[in-house]
Design an enzyme around this catalytic site. Structure first.
Site, PDB file in Angstrom:
ATOM      1  N   HIS C 127       0.980  -1.229   0.240  1.00 55.34           N
ATOM      2  CA  HIS C 127      -0.051   0.060   0.029  1.00 55.34           C
ATOM      3  C   HIS C 127       0.843   1.202   0.102  1.00 55.34           C
ATOM      4  O   HIS C 127       2.049   1.237   0.512  1.00 55.34           O
ATOM      5  CB  HIS C 127      -0.746  -0.205   1.223  1.00 55.34           C
ATOM      6  CG  HIS C 127      -1.903   1.017   1.550  1.00 55.34           C
ATOM      7  ND1 HIS C 127      -1.939   2.218   1.855  1.00 55.34           N
ATOM      8  CD2 HIS C 127      -3.340   0.923   1.115  1.00 55.34           C
ATOM      9  CE1 HIS C 127      -2.926   2.969   1.790  1.00 55.34           C
ATOM     10  NE2 HIS C 127      -3.598   2.093   1.378  1.00 55.34           N
ATOM     11  N   ASP C 205       3.078  -4.407   8.201  1.00 54.52           N
ATOM     12  CA  ASP C 205       1.755  -3.711   7.877  1.00 54.52           C
ATOM     13  C   ASP C 205       0.863  -4.826   8.013  1.00 54.52           C
ATOM     14  O   ASP C 205       0.455  -5.439   7.252  1.00 54.52           O
ATOM     15  CB  ASP C 205       1.949  -3.070   6.420  1.00 54.52           C
ATOM     16  CG  ASP C 205       0.582  -2.401   6.381  1.00 54.52           C
ATOM     17  OD1 ASP C 205      -0.407  -2.786   6.733  1.00 54.52           O
ATOM     18  OD2 ASP C 205       0.359  -1.763   5.229  1.00 54.52           O
ATOM     19  N   GLN C 208      -4.195  -5.201   6.770  1.00 51.10           N
ATOM     20  CA  GLN C 208      -5.279  -6.280   6.243  1.00 51.10           C
ATOM     21  C   GLN C 208      -5.422  -7.597   6.864  1.00 51.10           C
ATOM     22  O   GLN C 208      -6.234  -8.435   6.973  1.00 51.10           O
ATOM     23  CB  GLN C 208      -5.005  -6.315   4.697  1.00 51.10           C
ATOM     24  CG  GLN C 208      -5.050  -5.144   3.875  1.00 51.10           C
ATOM     25  CD  GLN C 208      -6.667  -4.912   3.662  1.00 51.10           C
ATOM     26  OE1 GLN C 208      -7.613  -5.763   3.926  1.00 51.10           O
ATOM     27  NE2 GLN C 208      -6.832  -3.690   3.523  1.00 51.10           N
ATOM     28  N   LYS C 231     -10.690  -0.772   9.854  1.00 50.08           N
ATOM     29  CA  LYS C 231     -10.773  -2.010   8.951  1.00 50.08           C
ATOM     30  C   LYS C 231     -11.289  -3.333   9.718  1.00 50.08           C
ATOM     31  O   LYS C 231     -11.365  -4.613   9.064  1.00 50.08           O
ATOM     32  CB  LYS C 231      -9.450  -2.208   8.170  1.00 50.08           C
ATOM     33  CG  LYS C 231      -8.938  -1.330   7.254  1.00 50.08           C
ATOM     34  CD  LYS C 231      -7.966  -1.488   6.595  1.00 50.08           C
ATOM     35  CE  LYS C 231      -7.013  -0.227   6.000  1.00 50.08           C
ATOM     36  NZ  LYS C 231      -7.928  -0.006   4.678  1.00 50.08           N
ATOM     37  N   CYS C 371      -4.668   2.334  -3.788  1.00 48.00           N
ATOM     38  CA  CYS C 371      -3.469   2.925  -3.178  1.00 48.00           C
ATOM     39  C   CYS C 371      -2.129   2.032  -3.315  1.00 48.00           C
ATOM     40  O   CYS C 371      -1.342   1.830  -2.371  1.00 48.00           O
ATOM     41  CB  CYS C 371      -3.567   3.388  -1.649  1.00 48.00           C
ATOM     42  SG  CYS C 371      -4.838   4.607  -1.325  1.00 48.00           S
TER      43      CYS C 371
HETATM   44  C1  LIG Z   1      -2.291  -3.024   3.541  1.00 49.42           C
HETATM   45  C2  LIG Z   1      -2.570  -1.709   4.079  1.00 49.42           C
HETATM   46  N1  LIG Z   1      -1.787  -0.764   4.658  1.00 49.42           N
HETATM   47  C3  LIG Z   1      -2.059   0.441   4.901  1.00 49.42           C
HETATM   48  C4  LIG Z   1      -3.395   0.818   4.641  1.00 49.42           C
HETATM   49  C5  LIG Z   1      -3.543   2.333   5.220  1.00 49.42           C
HETATM   50  O1  LIG Z   1      -4.462   2.373   6.394  1.00 49.42           O
HETATM   51  P1  LIG Z   1      -5.099   3.711   7.035  1.00 49.42           P
HETATM   52  O2  LIG Z   1      -5.827   4.300   5.960  1.00 49.42           O
HETATM   53  O3  LIG Z   1      -6.052   3.278   8.096  1.00 49.42           O
HETATM   54  O4  LIG Z   1      -3.914   4.434   7.668  1.00 49.42           O
HETATM   55  C6  LIG Z   1      -4.295  -0.014   4.248  1.00 49.42           C
HETATM   56  C7  LIG Z   1      -5.806   0.426   4.259  1.00 49.42           C
HETATM   57  O5  LIG Z   1      -6.024   1.403   3.360  1.00 49.42           O
HETATM   58  C8  LIG Z   1      -3.949  -1.353   3.966  1.00 49.42           C
HETATM   59  O6  LIG Z   1      -4.817  -2.088   3.333  1.00 49.42           O
END
Ligand SMILES: Cc1ncc(COP(=O)(O)O)c(C=O)c1O
Ligand SMILES: Cc1ncc(COP(=O)(O)O)c(C=O)c1O
Lengths: 147, 414, 414, 147
Positions: C127, C205, C208, C231, C371
């Site tokens: 992401h 990270d 997910q 999430k 993203c």
């Molecule tokens: C794998 C992953 N990392 C990071 C994020 C970013 O999370 P957030 O938007 O809650 O900061 C997301 C979600 O969009 C994601 O799916």
């Protein structure tokens, strides 16, 4: 929620106005300072140590009645004790002495700040005076997890 | 709405928590509004409604919920623009609160602009959040942090500012529009006038001002402005940073991530338009919506009425408290120069003990350094007790506070 | 709870938004759970209850409400520790979400530790929030960002990691435990084993992964771990950064302000204990409490049951979608190696158009780059459509999605 | 909420598969690239400009049916126009041509990306070819506030 007003009994009020062992020791063997980030209470403890015994202990600083009373009691308990016995002092020893066993979480920090400072002072002293680094680390851990 | 005590009394019905009792069945008297305020049903319900009916991530998807969520989120930006008079909605960045807002400036503006030898000027009555970020920045850059001193009347000594400006090295002057300890309202116009003449940028910490009086950012003429939602009936976790566009365009990104980018490639990335460049990741969507409801609520009352109500309460409280033997009140007594924040000490009793004993009577006041240790040093005290008012407070509550102080006197044999 | 389809069907009653209709009175079919999830009554009510009954600022005041608020806030830290197996609660830092968590690491760990010539390794399926912060950091430090490539099966090519580790210059390897586009579950144990052997820190990270499977941070053995509340049934605006204590102790402060300090003086400041050193300013208190309710809810279902439910749905969906002429699904079909995220393309129709047309049928799927533009470049597409599942989704909803795709085929004359 | 499915009429589908003026101009007088950060749609426009007239215009890039159709229509409208007339092209001119007046906010960006690129290209060209910096600034502002 239980009432807390009864914590302000005569002994606490007296200690807060006339703390025991208040002051500084000029030629201390160890001194330590810490403060409570949340309220600004701030305590220094100085100790004279001879032959592994706390021969003198004094504190100065600024705190609420609970803090001043607990620090007073702590210094009274500590004075004259061997370092081994000082290590064994627990929160319960102070709280029970003053009938503060049921203090709410945020005030526990006022009550135990001085114990944290004492344990840290002891740790500092021992770190300089003994080889058993494991024992010192344990003490450091103990001080930092007091509350 | 008419600004009468009785119409303000009616507002209390909107705040469910005010019906609560605490400790020994005592009705709650909440006097810690400078720390955070209570929330009306209108705000709570708007958050609930968002989650029950419109919840989705914003900006990126085409489906119905995402459209509704995005609209609700962006509507708050427009409400803010109107509420504090901002001409360009692109200049409004959502953050967690005032603290994040100021740190964002320190990183995204400060790091590229502050050089060795530069000076940043703050004041002696700032909240830690308007001191520590500048300590971190100036230490990193070998720059200097200087303080505008405070007189015994609780007002800033602006001669100090002249002195620093005269060095020609000042890059930023940052100050609170209202002190969270003394309630002093800063003479922002005069400070900004001096800074503009010297071509120096200004940052206003509006955390205490925006909730309690009419604020017009356009006419203030500053370059940065920060405030928090939770201190003005809004939810926790949401605040605003406003930056003049010409300055915003000179800032580097703060957080990297989703939503703030235009195109990401393996080794280079371009940035999104303003303000999104500074809003990385999923924002606090529901609370932005709730913040919008808080602004609607305050708008309906009218900020001038809020100010009038608080002046009246503060006047009454200062009178009543001054009559208690041993009470010392800090700051100015000129009501035109102060908000509804009253810091005091009571004889030799430590503020913690004061707060604890009045808490037994159901009265919530703050004790401690109020995140203003530099000011505590200046006042030469370790701590104070603080009562701070908002729209739902009443004269009767002031009376209850004063009564409870009599109990403190008894316990401590004053 | 038993992991049967019918017990999961019953859960739907807890989610008020699922009773909604959208567009032309179509029942909502929400399939964008990788972006954000819906919230059960239990979570919504816990936020409402906080504001109606316990709202106050935390940590600093002695009165009853502050005590209750602090307890509720800190209770969530303990719930998190138990949920993802963290031994020491002092290692848990509350942030806005995964994006802020990773940026915090880039600033507070990265800036003091990364030097010219160092290498940070990420992966091709990250992401943006696990790419852009490292681009910013490596550019500032004249260090290098390298990528572990992805094979056509949607899995990482770990030989790439060996190659970078062999340089002896790698300081951090950072990767997602589950791809938000392909659903691939990363072989974290193997990566961490290699990194440990080379004395290199690892960041996971978990945005997910944590919502969809049992995660045990202690046994993973990584050094940093980030995830988002929104999430996993929790409110927007709250997430977690976990850092191993020995690493956390080497980090400099991120935001300066209230609560993170021990003593502030005019020209120097000392820091609070962990984790508070990294939690400056008023945090998002109510949403921390709501996040706790989300964890309670998931704990009651059991994360292994969540995973089983999603495997079943994903299997069904892949079968049904594969049967539609012109649908191409990305990533592995080995269900043990993937979560419930299905990215696909439909003949020559742009994903935006797919999403818009199925939205008319009440079906919420995401279209775009998710993203993950580096991954899009790797897949050689501009965008994909994505359906992603959670506990409340059903096979019937998969059928509705497939039906709506027939409408796309009709409009675009496929 | 009104239905949006009817936006996918024949003309849009046709343009999306057979965009007008698709390609590059090798010896262009100006080119500009931009993309939609939210969805990744990405458009380049090349123009030949002679005697303050757009004598040729082509685009390439990647976008949804709405984006491709709108860009096609925009290039058709633009070709042959004087620069003054190009400045006057408004969103309405494109949206109404394709019956997209009621597009929801997020899709408006798909529809208007090419207009933003066109205006930016024009601004870039004029900045190089005229002295009236005020006029150029206004144009830049116009491009950036399109949506
Ligand atoms: C794998 C992953 N990392 C990071 C994020 C970013 O999370 P957030 O938007 O809650 O900061 C997301 C979600 O969009 C994601 O799916
Ligand atoms: C004057 C002032 N500035 C800044 C802050 C910090 O605001 P927050 O905690 O919402 O970030 C506060 C509130 O505590 C304040 O009173």
């Amino acid at each position: 929620m239980t009432g807390n007003a009864d914590i302000y009994h005569e002994i606490i009020i007296d200690y807060s106005r006339n703390p025991a062992n208040f002051g500084k020791i000029e030629n201390h063997d160890v001194t330590f300072h810490d403060s409570n980030p949340l309220c600004g209470d701030s305590i220094d403890i100085d100790m004279k140590i001879d032959d592994n015994k706390v021969t003198d202990i004094k504190f100065h600083g600024n705190g609420c009645a609970i803090c001043m009373a607990c620090t007073s009691v702590l210094t009274e308990i500590t004075k004259g004790k061997s370092l081994d016995d000082v290590r064994k002092i627990e929160k319960h020893d102070i709280l029970s002495e003053l009938g503060l066993e049921h203090l709410q979480a945020v005030r526990i920090k006022c009550a135990l700040l001085s114990l944290k400072v004492l344990k840290s002072a002891l740790y500092t002293y021992l770190a300089d005076h003994m080889d058993d680094s494991q024992g010192v680390d344990k003490l450091k851990e103990e001080a930092s997890s007091l509350y | 709405m008419q600004s009468t005590q009785s119409s303000f009394e009616n507002l209390r019905n909107d705040f469910p928590i005010l019906k609560r009792t605490v400790r020994d069945n005592k009705p709650l008297v909440y006097l810690d509004n400078a720390s955070t305020t209570q929330k009306p049903n209108q705000v709570i319900d708007s958050i609930t409604d968002f989650y029950r009916n419109h919840n989705a991530n914003i900006h990126r998807a085409v489906y119905a919920l995402a459209e509704e969520a995005t609209e609700a989120y962006e509507a708050t930006r427009d409400k803010i623009a109107k509420f504090v008079n901002i001409k360009n909605r692109q200049e409004i960045i959502f953050v967690r609160g005032t603290t994040e807002a100021i740190n964002l400036v320190a990183y995204a503006w400060g790091r590229p602009h502050i050089k060795e030898g530069d000076i940043i000027v703050t004041t002696e009555y700032e909240h830690h959040s308007n001191i520590v970020p500048w300590q971190l920045l100036t230490q990193e850059k070998h720059a200097k942090l200087e303080y505008i001193g405070m007189g015994d009347n609780g007002e800033l000594i602006l001669d100090d500012l002249d002195k620093y400006l005269a060095t020609g090295k000042v890059k930023l002057v940052t100050f609170s529009l209202m002190s969270n300890v003394l309630g002093t309202i800063t003479d922002a116009k005069k400070i900004i006038e001096k800074c503009k003449a010297a071509d120096v940028l200004t940052l206003i910490d509006g955390a205490q001002a925006v909730p309690h009086m009419t604020v017009d950012i356009e006419s203030l003429g500053c370059d940065f402005f920060a405030f928090s939602g939770h201190k003005m009936l809004g939810p926790t976790g949401i605040g605003v940073l406003w930056v003049r566009k010409s300055v915003l365009e000179t800032m580097v990104p703060f957080h990297g991530g989703g939503d703030m980018i235009r195109e990401v490639h393996k080794y280079e990335t371009t940035w999104n338009d303003l303000p999104y460049k500074f809003e990385a990741g999923t924002p606090n969507i529901a609370d932005v919506v709730g913040f919008g409801a808080a602004i609607d609520y305050l708008t309906k009352i009218g900020m001038d009425n809020v100010r009038d109500h608080e002046i009246e309460l503060t006047k009454y409280a200062i009178e009543k408290l001054s009559a208690v033997k041993g009470i010392h009140i800090y700051g100015t007594k000129d009501l035109s120069k102060r908000g509804g924040v009253i810091s005091f000490n009571f004889a030799d009793v430590h503020p913690h003990d004061v707060a604890q004993i009045v808490d037994e009577e159901g009265i919530a006041v703050r004790s401690g350094h109020h995140c203003a240790q530099v000011l505590m040093e200046r006042l030469n005290v370790a701590a104070t007790s603080r009562a701070s008012f908002y729209i739902y407070n009443t004269k009767k509550e002031v009376d209850l506070l004063v009564n409870s102080l009599n109990k403190v006197a008894k316990v401590f044999k004053l």
